[in-house]
Motif scaffolding. Structure first.
Motif, mmCIF file in Angstrom:
data_model
loop_
_atom_site.group_PDB
_atom_site.id
_atom_site.type_symbol
_atom_site.label_atom_id
_atom_site.label_comp_id
_atom_site.label_asym_id
_atom_site.label_seq_id
_atom_site.Cartn_x
_atom_site.Cartn_y
_atom_site.Cartn_z
ATOM 1 N N GLU A 190 -17.109 -1.845 -6.619
ATOM 2 C CA GLU A 190 -17.986 -3.016 -6.713
ATOM 3 C C GLU A 190 -18.867 -2.933 -7.962
ATOM 4 O O GLU A 190 -20.097 -2.955 -7.902
ATOM 5 N N PRO A 191 -18.244 -2.853 -9.152
ATOM 6 C CA PRO A 191 -19.012 -2.647 -10.392
ATOM 7 C C PRO A 191 -19.816 -3.877 -10.798
ATOM 8 O O PRO A 191 -19.491 -5.010 -10.431
ATOM 9 N N ASP A 192 -20.848 -3.624 -11.582
ATOM 10 C CA ASP A 192 -21.644 -4.710 -12.154
ATOM 11 C C ASP A 192 -21.055 -5.191 -13.473
ATOM 12 O O ASP A 192 -21.359 -6.297 -13.924
ATOM 13 N N LEU A 193 -20.248 -4.336 -14.107
ATOM 14 C CA LEU A 193 -19.627 -4.672 -15.387
ATOM 15 C C LEU A 193 -18.174 -4.242 -15.361
ATOM 16 O O LEU A 193 -17.860 -3.095 -15.030
ATOM 17 N N LEU A 194 -17.278 -5.161 -15.715
ATOM 18 C CA LEU A 194 -15.852 -4.863 -15.817
ATOM 19 C C LEU A 194 -15.435 -4.991 -17.271
ATOM 20 O O LEU A 194 -15.634 -6.035 -17.900
ATOM 21 N N ILE A 195 -14.873 -3.914 -17.826
ATOM 22 C CA ILE A 195 -14.367 -3.924 -19.197
ATOM 23 C C ILE A 195 -12.854 -4.015 -19.131
ATOM 24 O O ILE A 195 -12.194 -3.114 -18.608
ATOM 25 N N ALA A 196 -12.315 -5.100 -19.631
ATOM 26 C CA ALA A 196 -10.867 -5.337 -19.618
ATOM 27 C C ALA A 196 -10.338 -5.150 -21.034
ATOM 28 O O ALA A 196 -10.569 -5.992 -21.907
ATOM 29 N N ASP A 197 -9.670 -4.035 -21.272
ATOM 30 C CA ASP A 197 -9.186 -3.672 -22.604
ATOM 31 C C ASP A 197 -7.735 -4.108 -22.759
ATOM 32 O O ASP A 197 -6.825 -3.450 -22.274
ATOM 33 N N GLU A 198 -7.516 -5.229 -23.437
ATOM 34 C CA GLU A 198 -6.173 -5.788 -23.631
ATOM 35 C C GLU A 198 -5.423 -5.869 -22.294
ATOM 36 O O GLU A 198 -4.308 -5.328 -22.172
ATOM 37 N N PRO A 199 -5.965 -6.528 -21.285
ATOM 38 C CA PRO A 199 -5.359 -6.457 -19.949
ATOM 39 C C PRO A 199 -4.067 -7.233 -19.782
ATOM 40 O O PRO A 199 -3.385 -7.073 -18.777
ATOM 41 N N THR A 200 -3.704 -8.074 -20.763
ATOM 42 C CA THR A 200 -2.523 -8.922 -20.577
ATOM 43 C C THR A 200 -1.478 -8.752 -21.669
ATOM 44 O O THR A 200 -0.492 -9.487 -21.689
ATOM 45 N N THR A 201 -1.664 -7.780 -22.570
ATOM 46 C CA THR A 201 -0.768 -7.652 -23.718
ATOM 47 C C THR A 201 0.684 -7.437 -23.316
ATOM 48 O O THR A 201 1.601 -7.996 -23.903
ATOM 49 N N ALA A 202 0.919 -6.614 -22.289
ATOM 50 C CA ALA A 202 2.286 -6.260 -21.917
ATOM 51 C C ALA A 202 2.920 -7.249 -20.942
ATOM 52 O O ALA A 202 4.023 -7.004 -20.443
ATOM 53 N N LEU A 203 2.254 -8.375 -20.665
ATOM 54 C CA LEU A 203 2.730 -9.316 -19.659
ATOM 55 C C LEU A 203 3.266 -10.585 -20.305
ATOM 56 O O LEU A 203 2.845 -10.971 -21.396
ATOM 57 N N LEU B 249 0.820 -1.207 0.000
ATOM 58 C CA LEU B 249 0.000 0.000 0.000
ATOM 59 C C LEU B 249 0.854 1.258 0.000
ATOM 60 O O LEU B 249 0.437 2.312 -0.497
ATOM 61 N N ASN B 250 2.069 1.169 0.542
ATOM 62 C CA ASN B 250 2.958 2.324 0.633
ATOM 63 C C ASN B 250 3.924 2.429 -0.540
ATOM 64 O O ASN B 250 4.768 3.333 -0.569
ATOM 65 N N ASP B 251 3.839 1.497 -1.491
ATOM 66 C CA ASP B 251 4.730 1.528 -2.648
ATOM 67 C C ASP B 251 4.176 2.442 -3.742
ATOM 68 O O ASP B 251 2.971 2.677 -3.833
ATOM 69 N N TYR B 252 5.098 2.926 -4.580
ATOM 70 C CA TYR B 252 4.724 3.645 -5.794
ATOM 71 C C TYR B 252 4.688 2.645 -6.954
ATOM 72 O O TYR B 252 5.262 1.549 -6.867
ATOM 73 N N SER B 253 4.043 3.029 -8.041
ATOM 74 C CA SER B 253 3.880 2.085 -9.154
ATOM 75 C C SER B 253 5.213 1.625 -9.729
ATOM 76 O O SER B 253 5.331 0.478 -10.167
ATOM 77 N N HIS B 254 6.241 2.501 -9.711
ATOM 78 C CA HIS B 254 7.525 2.097 -10.281
ATOM 79 C C HIS B 254 8.245 1.055 -9.419
ATOM 80 O O HIS B 254 9.218 0.443 -9.863
ATOM 81 N N GLU B 255 7.772 0.844 -8.205
ATOM 82 C CA GLU B 255 8.371 -0.162 -7.333
ATOM 83 C C GLU B 255 7.725 -1.535 -7.497
ATOM 84 O O GLU B 255 8.161 -2.493 -6.873
ATOM 85 N N LEU B 256 6.700 -1.617 -8.340
ATOM 86 C CA LEU B 256 6.014 -2.880 -8.570
ATOM 87 C C LEU B 256 6.317 -3.404 -9.967
ATOM 88 O O LEU B 256 6.620 -2.639 -10.884
ATOM 89 N N SER B 257 6.222 -4.711 -10.131
ATOM 90 C CA SER B 257 6.398 -5.318 -11.455
ATOM 91 C C SER B 257 5.180 -5.022 -12.322
ATOM 92 O O SER B 257 4.138 -4.542 -11.840
ATOM 93 N N GLY B 258 5.294 -5.343 -13.616
ATOM 94 C CA GLY B 258 4.171 -5.115 -14.513
ATOM 95 C C GLY B 258 2.929 -5.885 -14.098
ATOM 96 O O GLY B 258 1.810 -5.358 -14.123
ATOM 97 N N GLY B 259 3.120 -7.147 -13.697
ATOM 98 C CA GLY B 259 1.991 -7.950 -13.262
ATOM 99 C C GLY B 259 1.354 -7.422 -11.994
ATOM 100 O O GLY B 259 0.120 -7.416 -11.850
ATOM 101 N N MET B 260 2.182 -6.932 -11.057
ATOM 102 C CA MET B 260 1.648 -6.383 -9.806
ATOM 103 C C MET B 260 0.917 -5.071 -10.063
ATOM 104 O O MET B 260 -0.108 -4.786 -9.432
ATOM 105 N N ASN B 261 1.425 -4.261 -10.982
ATOM 106 C CA ASN B 261 0.715 -3.025 -11.336
ATOM 107 C C ASN B 261 -0.649 -3.331 -11.953
ATOM 108 O O ASN B 261 -1.625 -2.646 -11.670
ATOM 109 N N GLN B 262 -0.707 -4.375 -12.789
ATOM 110 C CA GLN B 262 -1.988 -4.737 -13.374
ATOM 111 C C GLN B 262 -2.948 -5.233 -12.298
ATOM 112 O O GLN B 262 -4.150 -4.929 -12.326
ATOM 113 N N ARG B 263 -2.439 -5.963 -11.324
ATOM 114 C CA ARG B 263 -3.282 -6.407 -10.207
ATOM 115 C C ARG B 263 -3.770 -5.208 -9.391
ATOM 116 O O ARG B 263 -4.923 -5.179 -8.940
#
Length: 351
Positions: free
Chosen positions: A171-184, A147-161
């Motif tokens: 708590e959305p009813d619809l999740l739109i995932a636009d190419e969520p794994t291309t860079a992984l 929680l105290n980390d910045y995005s540059h301190e996380l891996s690509g997969g952790m940033n996506q998570r």
């Protein structure tokens, strides 16, 4: 299936100087409650534009027409206050590059708690505890420290998570995932896709998976819509699309996938590229790249044919693909490889 989202005759035009360029040509699609819908096609086919237009996220120079009903509420041209109450709360969107969406100068915990405050009114220690729970839910180890980390301190997969955690904050009813794994890489890609499926199963939310990777879509959605040059050219249940594709473009995309079992073979590429929206051919946009195209294909836009309530295709040759075992004598279907149901390691079609 009870539709949660219904898009009807959606068109998008972009003003460029003294002319108008049409990017979407009357898109009709829906997403049922709890359903996973896949939207596939090469770059430039209109996949992302469809949902950005539906949520009012396109720039001001875009002219949008049609209808977008979300849970019975019209979104198209709705007031800003109405859209603000829907984005993030009823509908959330995650993108392929979290580094461009996460704020590099704010800690991850701060960004998640801001979303919790905005969409659910949570503040202080309650919001922090919920942010920690969300990081745990998306599989980030040692959540209190992260929680105290910045995005540059996380891996690509952790940033996506972390992006997925922010999307779940409302708590959305619809999740739109636009190419969520291309860079992984392939391993992390499989983990993220499994995570999305687990979240959908546990929450009962609907999901739209936008991808150019048919292998990703094959394993993770109930229904597939194939787009090309701003049009929806084929729609069918997932298994039907991959076992019995009716449109030559869908068949070409499948032929470009490597076979994971059996003898190796040379991949069959679709010749040419997707035409620019300001330079579309007169008839079928795919005709210049289609081995089955006839003179009529180059002159006239083919009608959309409804096979049944769950399947439709826009092609003059759709009738040839109804029975792949006994095709019409003047139409020889291209060889279509079987998409392995167990692996994510499939080729990524050029984007």
């Amino acid at each position: 299936m009870d539709p949660f989202v219904e898009i009807r005759n959606l068109t998008v035009d972009f003003a460029q100087g003294d002319r108008s360029i049409r990017a979407l040509h009357g898109i009709d699609l829906s997403v049922g409650r709890g359903e996973a819908l896949g939207l596939v096609g090469e770059s430039g086919s209109g996949k992302s534009v469809t949902w950005l237009a539906a949520l009012g996220l396109l720039p001001g120079k875009a002219r949008i027409a049609g209808s977008v009903m979300l849970d019975g509420q019209q979104l198209l041209h709705a007031p800003r206050r109405v859209l603000d109450g829907i984005r993030g709360r009823k509908v959330a969107m995650i993108f392929q590059d979290p580094s461009s969406s996460l704020n590099p100068v704010l800690r991850i915990g701060r960004q998640i708690t801001e979303a919790l405050g905005l969409h659910r009114g949570l503040k202080g220690a309650v919001a922090t505890a919920e942010a920690r729970r969300l990081l745990d839910r998306v599989g980030i180890a040692n959540a209190p420290r992260r929680l105290n980390d910045y995005s540059h301190e996380l891996s690509g997969g952790m940033n996506q998570r972390a992006m997925i955690a922010m999307a779940l904050a409302g708590e959305p009813d619809l999740l739109i995932a636009d190419e969520p794994t291309t860079a992984l890489d392939a391993t992390v890609q499989a983990q993220i896709l499994t995570l999305l499926q687990d979240i959908r199963r546990d929450s009962g939310m609907s999901m739209v998976l936008i991808s150019h990777d048919l292998g990703v879509v094959a394993e993770n959605v109930d229904r597939v819509c194939v787009m090309y040059a701003g049009r929806l050219v084929e729609e069918a249940p997932s298994g039907r699309v991959f076992d019995r594709p009716r449109h030559p473009y869908t068949r070409g995309l499948l032929a470009a996938l490597p076979v994971l079992e059996g003898p190796r073979r040379r991949l069959v590429a679709i010749p040419g590229t997707v035409p620019e929206p300001w330079n579309l051919p007169r008839g079928c946009a795919f005709a210049p790249r289609c081995a089955e195209a006839e003179e009529s294909c180059h002159r006239t836009m083919p009608p959309q044919v409804s096979i049944d309530l769950n399947e439709r295709v826009q092609c003059f040759h759709a009738r040839y693909h109804v029975d792949p075992v006994h095709p019409a004598p003047d139409a020889v279907p291209a060889s279509v490889p079987h998409v392995a149901a167990s692996g994510h390691a499939v080729a990524v079609i050029a984007q």
